[in-house]
Design a protein around this motif. Structure first.
Motif, PDB file in Angstrom:
ATOM      1  N   ASN A 109       0.994  -1.085   0.033  1.00 53.35           N
ATOM      2  CA  ASN A 109       0.014  -0.216  -0.080  1.00 53.35           C
ATOM      3  C   ASN A 109       0.905   1.240   0.084  1.00 53.35           C
ATOM      4  OD1 ASN A 109      -1.626   2.060   1.376  1.00 53.35           O
ATOM      5  ND2 ASN A 109      -3.178   0.660   0.823  1.00 53.35           N
ATOM      6  N   SER A 110       0.502   2.255  -0.675  1.00 54.46           N
ATOM      7  CA  SER A 110       1.417   3.553  -0.802  1.00 54.46           C
ATOM      8  C   SER A 110       1.513   4.224   0.530  1.00 54.46           C
ATOM      9  CB  SER A 110       0.442   4.529  -1.776  1.00 54.46           C
ATOM     10  OG  SER A 110      -0.776   4.766  -1.227  1.00 54.46           O
ATOM     11  N   SER A 111       0.461   3.928   1.565  1.00 51.60           N
ATOM     12  CA  SER A 111       0.779   4.510   2.877  1.00 51.60           C
ATOM     13  C   SER A 111       1.674   3.806   3.625  1.00 51.60           C
ATOM     14  CB  SER A 111      -0.651   4.602   3.506  1.00 51.60           C
ATOM     15  OG  SER A 111      -1.197   3.125   3.727  1.00 51.60           O
ATOM     16  N   GLY A 112       2.093   2.406   3.248  1.00 49.90           N
ATOM     17  CA  GLY A 112       2.943   1.663   3.957  1.00 49.90           C
ATOM     18  C   GLY A 112       2.445   1.051   5.068  1.00 49.90           C
ATOM     19  N   ALA A 113       1.096   1.330   5.308  1.00 49.11           N
ATOM     20  CA  ALA A 113       0.516   0.939   6.675  1.00 49.11           C
ATOM     21  C   ALA A 113       0.206  -0.831   6.419  1.00 49.11           C
ATOM     22  CB  ALA A 113      -0.758   1.555   6.799  1.00 49.11           C
ATOM     23  N   SER A 114       0.186  -1.479   7.818  1.00 47.59           N
ATOM     24  CA  SER A 114       0.229  -2.815   7.767  1.00 47.59           C
ATOM     25  C   SER A 114      -1.540  -3.083   7.673  1.00 47.59           C
ATOM     26  CB  SER A 114       0.875  -3.288   8.845  1.00 47.59           C
ATOM     27  OG  SER A 114       0.127  -4.736   9.238  1.00 47.59           O
ATOM     28  N   ARG A 115      -2.098  -3.915   6.845  1.00 47.11           N
ATOM     29  CA  ARG A 115      -3.259  -4.489   6.743  1.00 47.11           C
ATOM     30  C   ARG A 115      -4.070  -4.775   8.321  1.00 47.11           C
ATOM     31  NH1 ARG A 115      -3.715  -7.281   2.622  1.00 47.11           N
ATOM     32  NH2 ARG A 115      -4.814  -5.837   1.211  1.00 47.11           N
ATOM     33  N   ALA A 116      -2.861  -5.740   8.817  1.00 46.61           N
ATOM     34  CA  ALA A 116      -3.327  -6.506  10.143  1.00 46.61           C
ATOM     35  C   ALA A 116      -3.609  -5.178  11.396  1.00 46.61           C
ATOM     36  CB  ALA A 116      -2.186  -7.297  10.597  1.00 46.61           C
ATOM     37  N   LEU A 117      -2.611  -4.062  11.088  1.00 41.67           N
ATOM     38  CA  LEU A 117      -2.457  -3.168  12.084  1.00 41.67           C
ATOM     39  C   LEU A 117      -3.822  -2.419  12.005  1.00 41.67           C
ATOM     40  CD1 LEU A 117      -0.795  -2.395  14.497  1.00 41.67           C
ATOM     41  CD2 LEU A 117       0.378  -0.877  12.839  1.00 41.67           C
ATOM     42  N   ILE A 118      -4.287  -2.253  10.689  1.00 44.91           N
ATOM     43  CA  ILE A 118      -5.440  -1.354  10.263  1.00 44.91           C
ATOM     44  C   ILE A 118      -6.496  -2.120  11.223  1.00 44.91           C
ATOM     45  CG2 ILE A 118      -7.022  -0.406   8.625  1.00 44.91           C
ATOM     46  CD1 ILE A 118      -4.560   1.333   8.891  1.00 44.91           C
ATOM     47  N   LYS A 119      -6.600  -3.202  10.742  1.00 41.87           N
ATOM     48  CA  LYS A 119      -7.769  -4.089  11.134  1.00 41.87           C
ATOM     49  C   LYS A 119      -7.752  -4.060  13.008  1.00 41.87           C
ATOM     50  CE  LYS A 119      -8.205  -7.539   7.434  1.00 41.87           C
ATOM     51  NZ  LYS A 119      -8.070  -9.090   7.308  1.00 41.87           N
ATOM     52  N   ASP A 120      -6.541  -4.228  13.515  1.00 41.58           N
ATOM     53  CA  ASP A 120      -6.500  -4.291  14.909  1.00 41.58           C
ATOM     54  C   ASP A 120      -7.120  -2.643  15.283  1.00 41.58           C
ATOM     55  OD1 ASP A 120      -5.524  -6.765  15.298  1.00 41.58           O
ATOM     56  OD2 ASP A 120      -3.636  -6.158  15.468  1.00 41.58           O
ATOM     57  N   ARG A 121      -6.575  -1.727  14.786  1.00 36.74           N
ATOM     58  CA  ARG A 121      -7.253  -0.387  15.138  1.00 36.74           C
ATOM     59  C   ARG A 121      -8.758  -0.289  14.991  1.00 36.74           C
ATOM     60  NH1 ARG A 121      -3.746   4.118  15.155  1.00 36.74           N
ATOM     61  NH2 ARG A 121      -1.707   3.168  15.934  1.00 36.74           N
ATOM     62  N   LEU A 134     -15.685  12.668  14.218  1.00 30.61           N
ATOM     63  CA  LEU A 134     -16.014  12.375  12.779  1.00 30.61           C
ATOM     64  C   LEU A 134     -15.272  12.852  11.752  1.00 30.61           C
ATOM     65  CD1 LEU A 134     -19.835  13.506  12.860  1.00 30.61           C
ATOM     66  CD2 LEU A 134     -18.707  11.159  13.485  1.00 30.61           C
ATOM     67  N   PRO A 135     -14.515  13.862  11.774  1.00 32.10           N
ATOM     68  CA  PRO A 135     -13.288  14.190  10.617  1.00 32.10           C
ATOM     69  C   PRO A 135     -12.252  13.380  10.935  1.00 32.10           C
ATOM     70  CG  PRO A 135     -14.026  16.285  11.920  1.00 32.10           C
ATOM     71  CD  PRO A 135     -14.695  15.067  12.607  1.00 32.10           C
ATOM     72  N   ALA A 136     -11.808  12.829  12.203  1.00 32.89           N
ATOM     73  CA  ALA A 136     -10.900  11.761  12.452  1.00 32.89           C
ATOM     74  C   ALA A 136     -11.160  10.422  11.811  1.00 32.89           C
ATOM     75  CB  ALA A 136     -10.532  11.557  13.865  1.00 32.89           C
ATOM     76  N   TYR A 137     -12.609   9.911  11.820  1.00 27.47           N
ATOM     77  CA  TYR A 137     -12.808   8.601  11.498  1.00 27.47           C
ATOM     78  C   TYR A 137     -12.693   8.633   9.996  1.00 27.47           C
ATOM     79  CZ  TYR A 137     -15.660   4.655  10.950  1.00 27.47           C
ATOM     80  OH  TYR A 137     -15.992   3.357  10.713  1.00 27.47           O
ATOM     81  N   ARG A 138     -13.604   9.968   9.475  1.00 24.59           N
ATOM     82  CA  ARG A 138     -13.615  10.018   8.042  1.00 24.59           C
ATOM     83  C   ARG A 138     -12.293   9.907   7.316  1.00 24.59           C
ATOM     84  NH1 ARG A 138     -16.021  14.686   7.948  1.00 24.59           N
ATOM     85  NH2 ARG A 138     -17.978  13.818   8.111  1.00 24.59           N
ATOM     86  N   SER A 139     -11.261  10.575   7.828  1.00 24.38           N
ATOM     87  CA  SER A 139      -9.700  10.586   7.258  1.00 24.38           C
ATOM     88  C   SER A 139      -9.204   9.455   7.514  1.00 24.38           C
ATOM     89  CB  SER A 139      -9.202  11.663   8.189  1.00 24.38           C
ATOM     90  OG  SER A 139      -8.040  11.724   7.643  1.00 24.38           O
ATOM     91  N   PHE A 140      -9.595   8.647   8.599  1.00 19.34           N
ATOM     92  CA  PHE A 140      -8.919   7.256   8.882  1.00 19.34           C
ATOM     93  C   PHE A 140      -9.320   6.421   7.697  1.00 19.34           C
ATOM     94  CE2 PHE A 140      -8.188   3.142  10.591  1.00 19.34           C
ATOM     95  CZ  PHE A 140      -6.998   3.312  11.311  1.00 19.34           C
TER      96      PHE A 140
END
Length: 635
Positions: free
Chosen positions: A542-554, A592-598
């Protein structure tokens, strides 16, 4: 040179001188004769006077005798006239006063006149016997007069019916039906204010018909002149005091002791206090005022009896009324009694000048002092109760916490209490003036109000520590202090406490709102932070370099935390609509802005995987809708 005188001239002078001498001799002779004649007349007149003296003496004696006879005849006529008048007076007196009271009173006056006459004419042979008879007759006459006074006074002394008394009141103070209790209206609660009450027009009832009062006045006057002052007082007191007390009894006045008061339930006692205030107005402004008018007219010119009779007639009724006030003033103090104590204090101050006027004079001194004494006891008890309330607010140890963080019952109770106090501003200022001796009673009231508010705030801070959740602690304090500020802004307290107090406490409300937001939402916002999400080699790249597993955990953490917050805080309560919406908006503005952005940035990693709805459970609109359920107090 000498002039020669002729012989003829000399002869002429000589003749003239001789003639003058002869004339003088004749004049002397005539004078002597006249003296002799006059002397003879004097002698004769003396003899005549001597001869007439006995006749003159007899004539004078006869004249004196005639004068004495005339005087005696006149005296006899006067005495005979007195006897005639005495017989006429005796006949009227023996007949009694009932049929012809005016004639009876005239007969007594005539008898008194006869007694004065024979007392001043003791030379009359039978005067002692006449005086004894007249005095005995006068004694009987006065005895009959007393009986007539009593009968006449009793026949026209009737209790005043309650409905008749109510008709004498101003319209604003009349109950809607037969009595204050029957109408369900507590007259003291319809606070027209002392000024309105003082300016209202009262029409005291007529207790004794005006045509009868002059007769009663004459009867009383004759009794006093006969030395029967005490009997007159006793008759008047016994007749009128009983009737006055019966009027109050029919009205509903009770004589209650301190022990009786302690046994009465508060709701019933509060109603009795309200009616007592109403009864005090009726008693002073109507019944006592009417009784004073009767006294003044009946005993006009008899100053020794005016005040004494009024005091004797009213003291029992006054004592009955004041005893209830004393019982309340001396009963156990409690916060809810403050307002009725102030009501009672107000009516005593309102009636003070009239009581001083009606009960003037030495004979009424004790009654005046009793009224002043009750006023002082009521003011002291009210002041002490006020002090008790301030202390009770600060030390209230109620451990029952409001689970939803809403406005505590103590807060609403204290604020309502303070708002009611401002209905009594003038009375409270008078109290402070009496006890504090301060010229600035406004400042005193402001100081006391601030102390109560401060005591409440201290107590609330103590109660807030019962919550285990610090977010709920702040929500509780925010709700309660906001309630205080809003109530002050909408009441007269704002003018007294000032804008500075309002602004300072509004900032406190905002501080607790910010604290709630930080404590409740800082952790969940952390789960939406990009910090710690980037990695060198992520699943699927992913261009963001984020981990899918970490996103799921978050997202799992976010869902769990939000659902937990929703479940818990939808049970919490923010009762003020404006404050509730403001707090939701403040949360929405950061959440809401934080969730929308995430989701926008990292959602694609989850959406392209298995079971994306397991992780992205909510849209921004879902969150907004669920935030709308926060602070509703749902169970």
């Amino acid at each position: 040179m000498r002039v020669p005188i002729s012989a003829a001239a000399v002869d002429n002078l000589t003749d003239k001188a001789a003639m003058m001498r002869e004339s003088l001799y004749k004049s002397q002779s005539i004078t002597d004769n006249m003296v002799s004649i006059l002397g003879s007349f004097d002698h004769r007149l003396s003899a005549l006077e001597t001869a007439m003296r006995p006749t003159q003496i007899r004539t004078h004696s006869i004249r004196r005798a005639h004068e004495n006879i005339d005087k005696t005849l006149k005296a006899v006529n006067v005495i005979l006239n007195k006897f005639d008048l005495s017989r006429e007076a005796e006949a009227k007196i023996l007949k009694g006063p009932h049929d012809n009271l005016e004639g009876y009173l005239e007969a007594i006056e005539q008898l008194r006149s006869n007694i004065r006459f024979f007392t001043n004419n003791k030379s009359f042979k039978s005067s002692d016997g006449v005086l004894n008879h007249a005095n005995n007759l006068l004694s009987k006459a006065i005895s009959k007069l007393e009986h007539e006074f009593k009968q006449l006074l009793s026949s026209y002394s009737k209790p005043v019916e309650p409905d008749r008394l109510y008709e004498c009141l101003p319209n604003s103070l009349r109950p809607s039906s037969g009595s204050p209790e029957a109408s369900g209206k507590n007259p003291s609660n319809s606070r027209t204010g002392p000024t309105t009450a003082e300016n209202a027009v009262y029409n005291p009832p007529v207790l004794i018909p005006p045509r009868v009062l002059p007769l009663l006045h004459d009867l009383a006057q004759h009794m006093v002149h006969a030395g029967h002052t005490q009997q007159c007082l006793n008759i008047y007191r016994d007749s009128r005091s009983q009737v006055l007390q019966e009027s109050l009894h029919q009205l509903g006045v009770e004589k209650l002791s301190k022990d009786d008061v302690q046994k009465i339930q508060w709701e019933v006692l509060e109603l009795k206090i309200g009616t007592w205030i109403h009864f005090m107005r009726i008693a002073v402004k109507l019944l006592f005022a009417a009784e004073r008018k009767v006294c003044d007219q009946m005993f006009e010119g008899i100053d020794s009896l005016k005040d004494q009779c009024f005091a004797e007639v009213t003291k029992g009724s006054v004592a009955m009324l004041l005893s209830f006030g004393d019982a309340i003033a001396k009963s156990k103090r409690s916060p809810e009694k403050l307002f009725v104590l102030l009501d009672m204090y107000e009516i005593m101050r309102e009636l003070h000048s009239e009581i001083e006027t009606l009960f003037s004079g030495k004979a009424c001194k004790e009654i005046r002092e009793a009224a002043v004494g009750l006023t002082r006891r009521l003011s002291q008890t009210a002041k002490d109760t006020f002090g008790d309330f301030e202390e009770a607010v600060e030390k209230d140890a109620t451990r029952t916490a409001v689970a939803d963080g809403t406005v505590h019952p103590l807060t609403s109770y204290v604020i309502n209490y303070v708002k009611f106090l401002f209905d009594y501003q003038s009375t409270l200022k008078q109290l402070f003036h009496e006890f504090e001796k301060s010229n600035d009673s406004d400042a005193e009231l402001a100081t006391v109000t601030m102390r109560i508010m401060q005591a409440l705030q201290i107590n609330l801070e103590g109660k807030s520590k019962q919550y285990k959740d610090p977010a709920l602690t702040n929500l509780f304090l925010m709700n309660n202090i906001h309630y205080m500020v809003r109530s002050v802004r909408r009441s007269e307290a704002k003018d007294l406490l000032g804008d500075d107090w309002v602004q300072r406490h509004r900032r406190t409300v905002q501080q607790h709102a910010n604290q709630y937001k930080r404590i409740s939402w800082a952790k969940i916002l952390q789960s939406l932070s990009v910090q710690g999400l980037t990695s060198s080699g992520g699943d699927g790249g992913n261009s963001s370099g984020a981990s899918r597993a970490l996103i799921k955990d978050r997202l799992k953490i976010f869902n769990l935390q939000f659902e937990e917050l929703h479940q818990r805080q939808s049970q919490w309560t923010v009762p003020d609509t404006e404050l509730r919406e403001s707090l939701r908006l403040a949360v929405a503005e950061v959440l809401l802005p934080a969730y929308r952005s995430f989701i926008k940035r990292f959602g694609v990693l989850v959406e392209n995987g298995k079971n994306p709805h397991k992780y992205i459970r909510y849209t921004t609109e879902d969150l907004d809708r669920m935030l709308g359920e926060f602070f509703e107090g749902k169970t």
